[in-house]
Design a protein around this motif. Structure first.
Motif, PDB file in Angstrom:
ATOM      1  N   VAL A 173       0.886  -1.160   0.000  1.00  0.00           N
ATOM      2  CA  VAL A 173       0.000   0.000   0.000  1.00  0.00           C
ATOM      3  C   VAL A 173       0.923   1.209   0.000  1.00  0.00           C
ATOM      4  O   VAL A 173       1.811   1.305   0.862  1.00  0.00           O
ATOM      5  CB  VAL A 173      -0.908   0.036   1.253  1.00  0.00           C
ATOM      6  CG1 VAL A 173      -1.756   1.299   1.246  1.00  0.00           C
ATOM      7  CG2 VAL A 173      -1.790  -1.202   1.308  1.00  0.00           C
ATOM      8  N   PHE A 174       0.744   2.114  -0.959  1.00  0.00           N
ATOM      9  CA  PHE A 174       1.585   3.307  -0.978  1.00  0.00           C
ATOM     10  C   PHE A 174       0.965   4.389  -0.098  1.00  0.00           C
ATOM     11  O   PHE A 174      -0.231   4.648  -0.168  1.00  0.00           O
ATOM     12  CB  PHE A 174       1.793   3.795  -2.416  1.00  0.00           C
ATOM     13  CG  PHE A 174       2.835   2.972  -3.114  1.00  0.00           C
ATOM     14  CD1 PHE A 174       4.186   3.292  -2.984  1.00  0.00           C
ATOM     15  CD2 PHE A 174       2.479   1.848  -3.844  1.00  0.00           C
ATOM     16  CE1 PHE A 174       5.162   2.510  -3.593  1.00  0.00           C
ATOM     17  CE2 PHE A 174       3.449   1.056  -4.451  1.00  0.00           C
ATOM     18  CZ  PHE A 174       4.790   1.391  -4.332  1.00  0.00           C
ATOM     19  N   LEU A 175       1.801   4.988   0.743  1.00  0.00           N
ATOM     20  CA  LEU A 175       1.298   5.951   1.736  1.00  0.00           C
ATOM     21  C   LEU A 175       1.015   7.303   1.100  1.00  0.00           C
ATOM     22  O   LEU A 175       1.687   7.717   0.158  1.00  0.00           O
ATOM     23  CB  LEU A 175       2.326   6.114   2.859  1.00  0.00           C
ATOM     24  CG  LEU A 175       2.557   4.853   3.686  1.00  0.00           C
ATOM     25  CD1 LEU A 175       3.672   5.062   4.692  1.00  0.00           C
ATOM     26  CD2 LEU A 175       1.265   4.445   4.391  1.00  0.00           C
ATOM     27  N   GLN A 176       0.018   7.974   1.646  1.00  0.00           N
ATOM     28  CA  GLN A 176      -0.303   9.315   1.158  1.00  0.00           C
ATOM     29  C   GLN A 176       0.432  10.369   1.975  1.00  0.00           C
ATOM     30  O   GLN A 176       0.581  11.499   1.566  1.00  0.00           O
ATOM     31  CB  GLN A 176      -1.817   9.555   1.262  1.00  0.00           C
ATOM     32  CG  GLN A 176      -2.588   8.641   0.327  1.00  0.00           C
ATOM     33  CD  GLN A 176      -4.078   8.687   0.574  1.00  0.00           C
ATOM     34  OE1 GLN A 176      -4.532   8.962   1.675  1.00  0.00           O
ATOM     35  NE2 GLN A 176      -4.849   8.387  -0.466  1.00  0.00           N
ATOM     36  N   THR A 177       0.843   9.978   3.173  1.00  0.00           N
ATOM     37  CA  THR A 177       1.384  10.992   4.084  1.00  0.00           C
ATOM     38  C   THR A 177       2.903  10.977   4.220  1.00  0.00           C
ATOM     39  O   THR A 177       3.459  11.903   4.779  1.00  0.00           O
ATOM     40  CB  THR A 177       0.774  10.818   5.497  1.00  0.00           C
ATOM     41  OG1 THR A 177       0.899   9.452   5.855  1.00  0.00           O
ATOM     42  CG2 THR A 177      -0.682  11.209   5.512  1.00  0.00           C
ATOM     43  N   SER A 178       3.574   9.907   3.769  1.00  0.00           N
ATOM     44  CA  SER A 178       5.033   9.962   3.883  1.00  0.00           C
ATOM     45  C   SER A 178       5.702   9.604   2.570  1.00  0.00           C
ATOM     46  O   SER A 178       5.296   8.665   1.883  1.00  0.00           O
ATOM     47  CB  SER A 178       5.568   9.040   4.976  1.00  0.00           C
ATOM     48  OG  SER A 178       4.577   8.259   5.521  1.00  0.00           O
ATOM     49  N   THR A 179       6.721  10.379   2.275  1.00  0.00           N
ATOM     50  CA  THR A 179       7.478  10.138   1.047  1.00  0.00           C
ATOM     51  C   THR A 179       8.926   9.868   1.413  1.00  0.00           C
ATOM     52  O   THR A 179       9.413  10.301   2.455  1.00  0.00           O
ATOM     53  CB  THR A 179       7.429  11.375   0.134  1.00  0.00           C
ATOM     54  OG1 THR A 179       7.743  12.516   0.921  1.00  0.00           O
ATOM     55  CG2 THR A 179       6.074  11.548  -0.499  1.00  0.00           C
ATOM     56  N   GLY A 180       9.618   9.166   0.541  1.00  0.00           N
ATOM     57  CA  GLY A 180      11.041   8.879   0.750  1.00  0.00           C
ATOM     58  C   GLY A 180      11.891  10.062   0.315  1.00  0.00           C
ATOM     59  O   GLY A 180      11.365  11.122  -0.065  1.00  0.00           O
ATOM     60  N   LYS A 181      13.206   9.872   0.354  1.00  0.00           N
ATOM     61  CA  LYS A 181      14.136  10.953  -0.014  1.00  0.00           C
ATOM     62  C   LYS A 181      13.913  11.417  -1.457  1.00  0.00           C
ATOM     63  O   LYS A 181      14.092  12.576  -1.785  1.00  0.00           O
ATOM     64  CB  LYS A 181      15.581  10.471   0.153  1.00  0.00           C
ATOM     65  CG  LYS A 181      16.025  10.442   1.606  1.00  0.00           C
ATOM     66  CD  LYS A 181      17.555  10.447   1.713  1.00  0.00           C
ATOM     67  CE  LYS A 181      18.000  10.162   3.134  1.00  0.00           C
ATOM     68  NZ  LYS A 181      18.180   8.716   3.388  1.00  0.00           N
ATOM     69  N   ASP A 182      13.516  10.464  -2.306  1.00  0.00           N
ATOM     70  CA  ASP A 182      13.325  10.801  -3.715  1.00  0.00           C
ATOM     71  C   ASP A 182      11.983  11.486  -3.975  1.00  0.00           C
ATOM     72  O   ASP A 182      11.614  11.738  -5.122  1.00  0.00           O
ATOM     73  CB  ASP A 182      13.439   9.532  -4.567  1.00  0.00           C
ATOM     74  CG  ASP A 182      12.510   8.427  -4.066  1.00  0.00           C
ATOM     75  OD1 ASP A 182      11.729   8.669  -3.119  1.00  0.00           O
ATOM     76  OD2 ASP A 182      12.562   7.308  -4.631  1.00  0.00           O
ATOM     77  N   GLY A 183      11.222  11.762  -2.922  1.00  0.00           N
ATOM     78  CA  GLY A 183       9.939  12.444  -3.097  1.00  0.00           C
ATOM     79  C   GLY A 183       8.805  11.508  -3.479  1.00  0.00           C
ATOM     80  O   GLY A 183       7.656  11.916  -3.568  1.00  0.00           O
ATOM     81  N   LYS A 184       9.127  10.217  -3.663  1.00  0.00           N
ATOM     82  CA  LYS A 184       8.073   9.259  -4.032  1.00  0.00           C
ATOM     83  C   LYS A 184       7.392   8.706  -2.787  1.00  0.00           C
ATOM     84  O   LYS A 184       8.013   8.609  -1.726  1.00  0.00           O
ATOM     85  CB  LYS A 184       8.682   8.105  -4.838  1.00  0.00           C
ATOM     86  CG  LYS A 184       9.073   8.517  -6.237  1.00  0.00           C
ATOM     87  CD  LYS A 184       9.205   7.285  -7.135  1.00  0.00           C
ATOM     88  CE  LYS A 184       9.868   7.675  -8.448  1.00  0.00           C
ATOM     89  NZ  LYS A 184      11.154   6.970  -8.636  1.00  0.00           N
ATOM     90  N   ALA A 185       6.124   8.331  -2.934  1.00  0.00           N
ATOM     91  CA  ALA A 185       5.366   7.775  -1.806  1.00  0.00           C
ATOM     92  C   ALA A 185       6.061   6.512  -1.289  1.00  0.00           C
ATOM     93  O   ALA A 185       6.555   5.701  -2.078  1.00  0.00           O
ATOM     94  CB  ALA A 185       3.953   7.455  -2.249  1.00  0.00           C
ATOM     95  N   LEU A 186       6.087   6.366   0.026  1.00  0.00           N
ATOM     96  CA  LEU A 186       6.686   5.166   0.617  1.00  0.00           C
ATOM     97  C   LEU A 186       5.651   4.052   0.683  1.00  0.00           C
ATOM     98  O   LEU A 186       4.480   4.309   0.942  1.00  0.00           O
ATOM     99  CB  LEU A 186       7.174   5.473   2.034  1.00  0.00           C
ATOM    100  CG  LEU A 186       8.479   6.254   2.167  1.00  0.00           C
ATOM    101  CD1 LEU A 186       8.719   6.598   3.631  1.00  0.00           C
ATOM    102  CD2 LEU A 186       9.647   5.436   1.623  1.00  0.00           C
ATOM    103  N   PRO A 187       6.086   2.816   0.468  1.00  0.00           N
ATOM    104  CA  PRO A 187       5.135   1.703   0.573  1.00  0.00           C
ATOM    105  C   PRO A 187       5.137   1.068   1.968  1.00  0.00           C
ATOM    106  O   PRO A 187       6.141   1.110   2.662  1.00  0.00           O
ATOM    107  CB  PRO A 187       5.700   0.702  -0.430  1.00  0.00           C
ATOM    108  CG  PRO A 187       7.181   0.931  -0.396  1.00  0.00           C
ATOM    109  CD  PRO A 187       7.412   2.369  -0.008  1.00  0.00           C
ATOM    110  N   VAL A 188       3.993   0.503   2.349  1.00  0.00           N
ATOM    111  CA  VAL A 188       3.984  -0.459   3.451  1.00  0.00           C
ATOM    112  C   VAL A 188       3.849  -1.807   2.767  1.00  0.00           C
ATOM    113  O   VAL A 188       2.888  -2.032   2.026  1.00  0.00           O
ATOM    114  CB  VAL A 188       2.779  -0.223   4.396  1.00  0.00           C
ATOM    115  CG1 VAL A 188       2.658  -1.357   5.406  1.00  0.00           C
ATOM    116  CG2 VAL A 188       2.904   1.107   5.119  1.00  0.00           C
ATOM    117  N   ILE A 189       4.841  -2.676   2.976  1.00  0.00           N
ATOM    118  CA  ILE A 189       4.795  -3.971   2.295  1.00  0.00           C
ATOM    119  C   ILE A 189       3.906  -4.917   3.091  1.00  0.00           C
ATOM    120  O   ILE A 189       4.127  -5.168   4.272  1.00  0.00           O
ATOM    121  CB  ILE A 189       6.210  -4.559   2.122  1.00  0.00           C
ATOM    122  CG1 ILE A 189       7.035  -3.572   1.278  1.00  0.00           C
ATOM    123  CG2 ILE A 189       6.157  -5.930   1.438  1.00  0.00           C
ATOM    124  CD1 ILE A 189       8.493  -3.949   1.151  1.00  0.00           C
TER     125      ILE A 189
END
Ligand code: ARG
Length: 602
Positions: A307-323
């Motif tokens: 599930v890709f998060l709407q509230t947190s992004t990684g260093k690259d600005g992309k949405a972070l996933p919860v695996i």
């Protein structure tokens, strides 16, 4: 003084209505009634309560805050019921109003506290379905086949204290030990044990937890370096997940070994927990994945379901996933936590029926929890009004500011740490007894040093703002001076000494009188207990209760040192004894809520 806060608020709303009838009416009709913002005074110099609202109303009423305050005070001064309660009402600064309570009012409050075992702390209301609201506190939660470490100790102590406070308030508290009892590590460990110590998988007594920890370390090494071993371990996990009898037996044996070891620590700290480890949620993991998929939340990314998060992004600005599910079909720590949230909010008997879930872990897990919470909300597993809260805490460090280690550089075993606290507290005690020329028997010495040693460890942890890292120092925590358990326990011992000397401690029917400022400041502090408890319940910061009890003890000691108690002349002695009694009750209850028992003598 929460009940008084309500009473005064009622009078204040009336005064506001009389002072500004139109504006209050308009605001009420708009569904946003004017809030005079009555709160407990932020400093003793400001009296007992302060009204902050005037500053907010200035725009609306087109008057200066001081003019507004003057109108309100004017109306309050016409209210006889209000005037009975207060000594002074004063405008301060840009438009604050400070209220000091009258002595009669304070003494009435003292009377009612003396007759109230809850010391003014209200019971929680039942919810709409007529039940006591449920709170899950997920704390301690060590991992099977690993040693419980100082981080788990912090979680245990903080989680226990929060649970005690909720329980005292009347909530249905579900204390959960979410032990790490599932996952690839078991495949690894079982495979290794089959090779090197097969008896460990067959019978209980051949090895202890220390051995298991060592086996675990070896297994991990093999897993990381030996492809064949890795493969076998994976197969072993599959066997375990499929419920293979032999694998399950081995797994249970490993769990029970660890459980016995953890229990030793819980017994010593007087901690109650229900063990419901990660394995419990296996039965729901499939449903979790299916529901997330049905809601359209799952995305397959490089073979893994995320599930890709709407509230947190990684260093690259992309949405972070919860695996949620790995490429090999295995589930993650997060998946189990999602299943747990779903279960904990679900109504009894299909779940815990909680409205609030609290996780006490180190701050390193903050992003794990914020991710999991977001997914749970989007999956609608959090009911209306449901609360999910991570209670993070900092690292435990040695006095050098580095990770806590033994002198030889190994990680500190909790058992040794508690032993050392008790040992040191015993040495302190014996030295003190010597210097005071006192003789005490072995039972006394054992009881006092154990109580003080454990109390010191718990209190040192709780009295820190939990967010910051915390420096572990036996010398500091065992000192009789400063914000420490021995200091608080000693204040109580002083009061017990007084009660032993005072022949007649029956103070229930007397009227009281005070003349000294030490008496009034002690009394005012005593009456704040209920506010502090409700504040901790909301903010989840037990250190606020510690600070309160510390300040209370300081005020008591000042009173004790400067005002004659047993030889009181001029005023009825029972007044001062009443202060002593309420101080003792407050300290005893407050320390109890921190999980710290008290002593009559020390
Ligand atoms: N076992 C984990 C650890 O040792 C803590 C578990 C906390 N609780 C949870 N529901 N994730 O770090």
């Amino acid at each position: 003084m929460l009940s008084l806060l309500d009473v005064i608020n009622g009078r204040l709303e009336k005064a506001l209505e009389r002072a500004f009838p139109e504006a209050t009416e308009v605001a009420r009709k708009a569904g946003r009634p004017l809030d005079p913002q009555l709160v407990a005074a932020s400093k003793p110099e400001f009296g007992d309560f302060q009204i902050n609202g005037a500053l907010q109303f200035a725009k609306l009423l087109k008057l200066s805050p001081r003019q507004i305050a003057a109108e309100i005070v004017d109306q309050l001064n016409k209210d006889v019921d209000f005037l009975k309660l207060v000594e002074t009402v004063e405008i301060a600064g840009p438009g604050f109003i400070n209220i000091s309570l009258s002595s009669t009012c304070l003494i009435n409050e003292l009377q009612s506290r003396l007759n109230d075992s809850r010391l003014g702390v209200p019971f929680v209301n039942k919810n709409e379905s007529g039940h006591l609201p449920g709170i899950v506190v997920d704390f301690s939660s060590p991992n099977i086949a690993k040693e419980m470490h100082v981080g788990h100790l912090r979680s245990t102590i903080i989680g226990d204290s929060l649970s005690r406070i909720f329980e005292f308030r009347g909530y249905r508290v579900i204390r959960i030990n979410h032990v790490g009892d599932w996952g690839t590590q078991f495949g690894m460990l079982i495979t290794h044990l089959k090779d090197v110590a097969p008896t460990a998988l067959e019978e209980g007594d051949s090895y202890d937890l220390g051995d298991l920890v060592a086996f675990y370390r070896e297994a991990k090494k093999r897993f990381d370096s030996d492809q064949n071993f890795k493969l076998k371990s994976r197969e072993e996990v599959v066997l375990l997940q499929r419920g293979n009898v032999q694998s399950l037996k081995a797994w249970k044996l490993l769990c029970s070994k660890s459980r016995d070891d953890f229990q030793i620590i819980y017994d010593r700290l007087d901690i109650n927990l229900i063990e419901r480890g990660e394995s419990f949620y296996n039965q729901f993991l499939n449903d979790v994945v299916m529901e997330l998929d049905n809601l359209g939340l799952l995305v397959v990314d490089q073979g893994a379901k995320c599930v890709f998060l709407q509230t947190s992004t990684g260093k690259d600005g992309k949405a972070l996933p919860v695996i949620i599910q790995k490429t090999d079909g295995g589930y993650n720590y997060a998946t189990t936590d999602l299943a747990a949230i779903r279960y904990r909010f679900q109504e009894v008997p299909n779940g815990d029926g909680a409205f609030r879930i609290i996780y006490v872990t180190d701050s390193g897990q903050a992003s794990h929890f914020s991710g999991v919470f977001e997914v749970a909300r989007r999956a609608k597993w959090v009911p209306e009004g449901g609360r999910l809260e991570h209670v993070p805490f900092g690292l435990v460090q040695g006095e050098d500011g580095k990770k806590l280690k033994t002198r030889s550089g190994e990680t500190v075993r909790l058992r040794d740490l508690l032993d050392e606290a008790i040992e040191r507290s015993k040495n302190d005690l014996c030295r003190r007894l010597d210097s005071e020329g006192r003789e005490e028997n072995e039972t006394f010495i054992l009881n006092v040093s154990t109580t003080v040693g454990i109390a010191a460890v718990k209190y040192a942890d709780l009295s820190q703002n939990r967010i910051t890292n915390y420096q572990f120092s036996f010398d500091k925590m065992l000192s009789l001076q400063g914000n420490t358990a021995p200091y608080l326990l000693y204040a109580l011992v002083r009061i017990s000494g007084i009660s032993r000397k005072a022949v007649n401690l029956d103070i229930s029917l007397k009227t009281f009188e005070f003349s000294q400022k030490q008496e009034w400041s002690l009394l005012r502090k005593l009456l704040k207990f209920d506010e502090v408890i409700l504040d901790v319940e909301e903010e989840l910061l037990p250190n606020r209760l510690c600070t309160y009890l510390f300040e209370l003890s300081q005020l008591f000691n000042r009173f004790y040192d400067q005002v004659p108690i047993l030889k009181a002349d001029g005023i009825p002695r029972c007044s001062r004894l009443a202060l002593c009694k309420l101080t003792a009750d407050t300290l005893r209850l407050g320390l109890g809520l921190l999980g710290i028992p008290t002593l009559e003598r020390m």
